[in-house]
Enzyme design. Structure first.
Site, PDB file in Angstrom:
ATOM      1  N   CYS A   2       0.907  -1.137  -0.327  1.00  0.00           N
ATOM      2  CA  CYS A   2      -0.016  -0.017   0.054  1.00  0.00           C
ATOM      3  C   CYS A   2       0.467   1.621  -0.049  1.00  0.00           C
ATOM      4  O   CYS A   2       2.051   1.091   0.789  1.00  0.00           O
ATOM      5  CB  CYS A   2      -1.120  -0.287   0.828  1.00  0.00           C
ATOM      6  SG  CYS A   2      -2.137  -1.492   1.685  1.00  0.00           S
ATOM      7  N   ARG A  27       3.773  -0.087  -5.152  1.00  0.00           N
ATOM      8  CA  ARG A  27       3.696  -0.787  -3.644  1.00  0.00           C
ATOM      9  C   ARG A  27       2.292  -1.714  -3.230  1.00  0.00           C
ATOM     10  O   ARG A  27       1.911  -2.425  -2.363  1.00  0.00           O
ATOM     11  CB  ARG A  27       4.041   0.555  -2.526  1.00  0.00           C
ATOM     12  CG  ARG A  27       4.610   1.404  -2.283  1.00  0.00           C
ATOM     13  CD  ARG A  27       4.497   2.426  -1.436  1.00  0.00           C
ATOM     14  NE  ARG A  27       4.217   1.434  -0.273  1.00  0.00           N
ATOM     15  CZ  ARG A  27       5.856   1.808   0.411  1.00  0.00           C
ATOM     16  NH1 ARG A  27       6.477   1.742  -0.065  1.00  0.00           N
ATOM     17  NH2 ARG A  27       5.352   1.550   1.969  1.00  0.00           N
ATOM     18  N   TRP A  73      -2.871  -2.699  -1.394  1.00  0.00           N
ATOM     19  CA  TRP A  73      -2.520  -4.620  -1.898  1.00  0.00           C
ATOM     20  C   TRP A  73      -3.227  -4.718  -0.969  1.00  0.00           C
ATOM     21  O   TRP A  73      -3.072  -4.721   0.878  1.00  0.00           O
ATOM     22  CB  TRP A  73      -1.153  -4.684  -1.830  1.00  0.00           C
ATOM     23  CG  TRP A  73      -0.320  -5.880  -2.033  1.00  0.00           C
ATOM     24  CD1 TRP A  73      -0.343  -6.483  -3.391  1.00  0.00           C
ATOM     25  CD2 TRP A  73      -0.585  -7.148  -0.712  1.00  0.00           C
ATOM     26  NE1 TRP A  73      -0.081  -7.762  -3.137  1.00  0.00           N
ATOM     27  CE2 TRP A  73       0.125  -8.117  -1.468  1.00  0.00           C
ATOM     28  CE3 TRP A  73      -0.823  -7.052   0.629  1.00  0.00           C
ATOM     29  CZ2 TRP A  73      -0.162  -9.624  -0.998  1.00  0.00           C
ATOM     30  CZ3 TRP A  73      -1.012  -7.951   1.009  1.00  0.00           C
ATOM     31  CH2 TRP A  73      -0.504  -9.536   0.467  1.00  0.00           C
ATOM     32  N   ASN A  99      -1.755   2.830   5.427  1.00  0.00           N
ATOM     33  CA  ASN A  99      -0.945   1.774   5.648  1.00  0.00           C
ATOM     34  C   ASN A  99      -0.297   0.837   5.799  1.00  0.00           C
ATOM     35  O   ASN A  99       0.253   1.257   6.902  1.00  0.00           O
ATOM     36  CB  ASN A  99       0.661   1.635   4.297  1.00  0.00           C
ATOM     37  CG  ASN A  99       1.900   1.241   3.764  1.00  0.00           C
ATOM     38  OD1 ASN A  99       3.121   1.705   3.790  1.00  0.00           O
ATOM     39  ND2 ASN A  99       1.529  -0.589   3.669  1.00  0.00           N
ATOM     40  N   GLY A 100      -0.458  -0.352   6.341  1.00  0.00           N
ATOM     41  CA  GLY A 100       0.308  -1.055   7.623  1.00  0.00           C
ATOM     42  C   GLY A 100      -0.598  -1.906   7.838  1.00  0.00           C
ATOM     43  O   GLY A 100      -1.836  -2.785   6.712  1.00  0.00           O
ATOM     44  N   GLU A 471      16.543 -18.684  -8.796  1.00  0.00           N
ATOM     45  CA  GLU A 471      16.227 -17.459  -8.938  1.00  0.00           C
ATOM     46  C   GLU A 471      15.613 -17.395  -9.966  1.00  0.00           C
ATOM     47  O   GLU A 471      14.363 -16.237 -10.720  1.00  0.00           O
ATOM     48  CB  GLU A 471      17.742 -16.612  -8.769  1.00  0.00           C
ATOM     49  CG  GLU A 471      16.965 -14.917  -9.304  1.00  0.00           C
ATOM     50  CD  GLU A 471      15.831 -14.332  -8.024  1.00  0.00           C
ATOM     51  OE1 GLU A 471      15.491 -15.431  -7.135  1.00  0.00           O
ATOM     52  OE2 GLU A 471      15.498 -13.468  -8.580  1.00  0.00           O
ATOM     53  N   LYS A 475      11.828 -15.587 -10.916  1.00  0.00           N
ATOM     54  CA  LYS A 475      11.798 -14.644 -11.980  1.00  0.00           C
ATOM     55  C   LYS A 475      10.954 -15.015 -12.940  1.00  0.00           C
ATOM     56  O   LYS A 475       9.501 -14.211 -13.119  1.00  0.00           O
ATOM     57  CB  LYS A 475      12.776 -14.218 -13.005  1.00  0.00           C
ATOM     58  CG  LYS A 475      13.661 -13.913 -12.222  1.00  0.00           C
ATOM     59  CD  LYS A 475      13.297 -12.394 -11.471  1.00  0.00           C
ATOM     60  CE  LYS A 475      12.599 -12.061 -10.183  1.00  0.00           C
ATOM     61  NZ  LYS A 475      13.697 -11.539  -9.555  1.00  0.00           N
ATOM     62  N   GLU A 478       6.920 -15.132 -11.315  1.00  0.00           N
ATOM     63  CA  GLU A 478       6.260 -13.670 -10.803  1.00  0.00           C
ATOM     64  C   GLU A 478       5.412 -13.603 -12.167  1.00  0.00           C
ATOM     65  O   GLU A 478       4.779 -12.536 -12.189  1.00  0.00           O
ATOM     66  CB  GLU A 478       6.827 -12.960  -9.220  1.00  0.00           C
ATOM     67  CG  GLU A 478       8.582 -12.341  -9.901  1.00  0.00           C
ATOM     68  CD  GLU A 478       8.580 -11.750  -8.986  1.00  0.00           C
ATOM     69  OE1 GLU A 478       8.315 -10.653  -7.874  1.00  0.00           O
ATOM     70  OE2 GLU A 478      10.051 -11.636  -9.242  1.00  0.00           O
ATOM     71  N   HIS A 494      14.617 -39.217  -7.457  1.00  0.00           N
ATOM     72  CA  HIS A 494      14.169 -39.330  -6.186  1.00  0.00           C
ATOM     73  C   HIS A 494      12.487 -39.695  -6.374  1.00  0.00           C
ATOM     74  O   HIS A 494      12.430 -38.508  -5.382  1.00  0.00           O
ATOM     75  CB  HIS A 494      14.879 -38.714  -5.432  1.00  0.00           C
ATOM     76  CG  HIS A 494      16.739 -39.501  -5.122  1.00  0.00           C
ATOM     77  ND1 HIS A 494      16.565 -40.504  -4.072  1.00  0.00           N
ATOM     78  CD2 HIS A 494      17.709 -39.096  -5.221  1.00  0.00           C
ATOM     79  CE1 HIS A 494      18.098 -41.161  -4.842  1.00  0.00           C
ATOM     80  NE2 HIS A 494      18.731 -39.883  -4.779  1.00  0.00           N
ATOM     81  N   LYS A 594       5.588  -4.533  -4.418  1.00  0.00           N
ATOM     82  CA  LYS A 594       7.198  -4.386  -4.424  1.00  0.00           C
ATOM     83  C   LYS A 594       7.750  -4.442  -2.803  1.00  0.00           C
ATOM     84  O   LYS A 594       8.844  -5.069  -2.958  1.00  0.00           O
ATOM     85  CB  LYS A 594       7.513  -3.313  -5.231  1.00  0.00           C
ATOM     86  CG  LYS A 594       8.781  -2.798  -5.331  1.00  0.00           C
ATOM     87  CD  LYS A 594       9.846  -3.674  -6.655  1.00  0.00           C
ATOM     88  CE  LYS A 594      11.519  -3.221  -6.154  1.00  0.00           C
ATOM     89  NZ  LYS A 594      12.002  -4.851  -6.425  1.00  0.00           N
TER      90      LYS A 594
HETATM   91  C1  AGP Z   1      11.025 -10.449  -6.106  1.00  0.00           C
HETATM   92  O1  AGP Z   1      11.336 -10.766  -7.798  1.00  0.00           O
HETATM   93  C2  AGP Z   1      10.211 -10.341  -5.637  1.00  0.00           C
HETATM   94  N1  AGP Z   1       9.775  -9.595  -5.918  1.00  0.00           N
HETATM   95  C3  AGP Z   1      10.693 -10.682  -3.752  1.00  0.00           C
HETATM   96  O2  AGP Z   1      10.795 -11.735  -4.282  1.00  0.00           O
HETATM   97  C4  AGP Z   1      11.730 -10.012  -3.041  1.00  0.00           C
HETATM   98  O3  AGP Z   1      12.576 -10.037  -3.406  1.00  0.00           O
HETATM   99  C5  AGP Z   1      11.242 -10.072  -1.471  1.00  0.00           C
HETATM  100  O4  AGP Z   1      10.069  -9.893  -1.509  1.00  0.00           O
HETATM  101  C6  AGP Z   1      12.028  -8.881  -0.618  1.00  0.00           C
HETATM  102  O5  AGP Z   1      12.215  -8.004  -0.455  1.00  0.00           O
HETATM  103  P1  AGP Z   1      12.917  -7.219  -0.140  1.00  0.00           P
HETATM  104  O6  AGP Z   1      14.083  -7.475  -0.726  1.00  0.00           O
HETATM  105  O7  AGP Z   1      12.638  -5.647  -0.621  1.00  0.00           O
HETATM  106  O8  AGP Z   1      13.814  -6.974   1.241  1.00  0.00           O
END
Ligand code: AGP
Length: 599
Positions: A2, A27, A73, A99-100, A471, A475, A478, A494, A594
């Protein structure tokens, strides 16, 4: 999650709020809304979905000079107009954006219902605004701000609040564990979840602290603590150069992948200065008996790569933990622990909580963070920035590489401080810079095109290559919603081999020379069951049967400890192009935001 914004001034309030909300959209983008005020008239407009939907329905309120806005969000209640902020109190005396997360909202709601309060939304925020209204009616509560403070005293959880009262021309604010900034400029006032909103508005801004409250009204900006004692604050200079917007790129994600190289240059420049290490060098490294790395998502994956670097460079054991697990686990952490917290935003709730726990257990805490004004950067004992520059796309790309590079430098610095030898970091980082320079973009686009209609993908790897596989999966998941999963190559037999069938794609990561033949043998096992193989490697394949692979991504060789930083870049690009090919918005994946400021 948010984003909140507030504005008071001479410009069209609606335009300012909507434009600033667009900057905060990273956000959260489930729904948004604004409340603008003219005299005692407050007009609320809300829309489901992106800010563009709000922009379409907003109409100016004559005489409006101030207002508040929110991009959501969802945490409590589905994304819809009713649950979107701003929320009004039952008697419409107060309006709020938040926000929170209020953890005890349910108990407070019951209490308010017993006082005949009625609720229209499912949100925790509506409880807060009614609690304020409830307190403001009490004879002993003389000021609006006192009512807000009294209400906040009852809240368990996190909040950044912007609040309007129907009869006042002030914007009130409060902060606890969620970021909040404000600035003034020649009779105008701006409140925001991110200093990005001050670009083009003012050259400096104020950082709100936890437990701080205040208001702006009649040209006066006032800050105070919970006893309404005025607090003195110094403004922080705004670094406008940090906020370079999308330029000619279609999306932030691809722009930021192109900036990976710049991030490495920034790191090299910054950390070549002795003064950048001044604070860190004060650590008594001889007293450190164990090292822990903690983070979430991509930051956690960077931590896995970092742990391999630390173990190989220092011969010390290094544990890596997902922050949401670390905070509830009984992991050994004491005064002999160096606990490293990795975060792009520096606002991730689980990472902040984990840092707090490590700190209370007596560990030395080190924040490796991109956002230098963030909470984590301030609360940890030591702080080393990753210098990646502003990262807007939800999918973290340049920050991931920068995190690995800074962890590499940290390991080299500790080694040197312990008198165990020097690492030729400059040459190795130059090599890495060359390796992440983007070439073969058409090759990656073709791969993306090939993969875009897959429902699932598997990745296999061994050793540090496994971090790259993890990783790459994140990517792809998401940005293109393909179910991509990573397995250790040795685990194939396995269980996972049962899933492999004709034309099933298996992506093989094999840059570790020592493990190459083992990993390629596992890949052949998948091939024998009809799989199509995509190999990513920096190794020479002269002695191997290249025709086993349907696609090969050849990456330039770097220091083997840094190789995961080079090998991920093609997959960041592929993930981006799969998303584009599927007609999705790679900058704003569904259901994500984010900055994850709630648990
Ligand atoms: C990364 O592509 C993601 N959006 C997510 O996993 C992110 O890395 C994670 O939420 C951690 O965020 P931060 O690095 O701001 O703590």
């Amino acid at each position: 999650m948010c984003g909140i914004v507030g504005y008071s001034g001479i410009k069209s309030v609606e335009n300012v709020l909507v434009n600033k909300l667009k900057l905060l959209e990273y956000r959260g983008y489930d729904s948004s809304g604004i409340a603008v005020k003219s005299g005692e008239n407050i007009k609320v407009t809300k829309a489901k979905g992106e800010i563009a939907n709000l922009e379409r329905v907003v109409e100016p309120l004559e005489g409006a000079t101030l207002g508040i806005g929110h991009t959501r969000w969802a945490t409590h209640g589905v994304p819809c107009e009713i649950n979107a902020h701003p929320h009004l109190s039952m008697n419409k005396e107060w309006t709020i954006v938040h926000n929170g997360v209020i953890e005890n909202y349910s108990a407070l709601k019951t209490e308010l219902k017993e006082r005949d309060y009625e609720f229209v939304s499912e949100t925790d925020t509506e409880v807060v605004v009614n609690l304020i209204e409830c307190y403001s009616g009490k004879p002993e509560v003389k000021y609006d701000l006192a009512a807000i403070i009294k209400a906040c005293e009852r809240l368990d959880g996190s909040y950044a609040l912007a609040v309007l009262n129907r009869k006042s021309d002030k914007i009130y604010f409060a902060k606890n564990k969620c970021p909040l900034y404000c600035g003034v400029n020649d009779g105008e006032f701006m409140l925001s979840s991110d200093p990005i909103c001050f670009v083009g508005f003012s050259n400096e801004y104020y950082v709100l602290e936890n437990g701080e409250f205040g208001y702006y009204g009649n040209g006066k900006l006032f800050f105070c603590d919970e006893s309404m004692r005025q607090t003195e604050k110094e403004p922080v200079k705004l670094d406008c150069s940090a906020y370079n917007f999308k330029n000619d790129f279609s999306h932030f994600m691809i722009k930021e992948i192109y900036e990976v190289k710049d991030a490495i240059s920034n790191i090299m420049e910054y950390y070549s200065e002795k003064s950048s290490w001044r604070h860190f060098d004060e650590i008594d490294f001889k007293s450190i008996k164990n090292i822990k790395i903690v983070g979430c998502g991509t930051a956690y994956h960077a931590g896995l790569v970092g742990a391999n670097i630390i173990e190989r460079q220092l011969g010390a054991e290094c544990g890596v933990y997902v922050a949401s697990e670390y905070r509830y686990a009984s992991t050994k952490t004491d005064k002999n622990t160096l606990a490293i917290f990795i975060s792009q935003s520096g606002e991730t709730a689980d990472t902040l909580a984990a840092e707090d726990i490590a700190c209370r257990k007596g560990a030395k805490t080190l924040a490796v963070v991109n956002v230098e004004y963030s909470t984590l950067a301030k609360t940890a004992d030591y702080f080393l920035p990753i210098k990646a520059g502003v990262e807007i796309a939800v999918a973290s790309t340049k920050a991931y590489v920068a995190q690995i590079v800074v962890l590499y430098l940290i390991a080299a610095r500790i080694k040197s401080n312990l008198g165990c030898g020097e690492t030729p970091v400059k040459g190795e980082l130059e090599r890495l810079k060359n390796a992440v320079t983007i070439r073969n973009i058409e090759h990656y686009k073709r791969i993306a095109d090939e993969l875009k209609s897959r429902r699932s993908l598997f990745m296999i790897a061994r050793g540090a290559d496994y971090c790259t596989a993890l990783e790459a999966c994140l990517k792809i998941k998401e940005t293109s919603y393909i179910n991509a999963n990573a397995y250790y190559a040795g685990e194939l037999k396995h269980g996972f081999l049962a899933i492999v069938e004709e034309n099933f794609y298996v992506c093989v990561f094999a840059s570790d020379e020592k493990l190459l033949s083992k990993t390629l043998a596992n890949a052949e096992e998948a091939k024998a069951r009809g799989a199509k193989l995509i190999l990513t490697t920096c190794c020479d394949l002269e002695n191997y049967n290249k025709s086993n692979f349907d696609i090969i991504i050849k990456t330039p060789k770097t220091d083997e400890l840094l190789q995961p930083a080079a090998d991920i870049v093609p997959w960041q690009i592929i993930a981006y192009y799969i998303s584009v090919a599927k007609g999705l918005n790679p900058d704003k994946p569904r259901n994500l935001a984010k900055s994850v400021t709630v648990e």
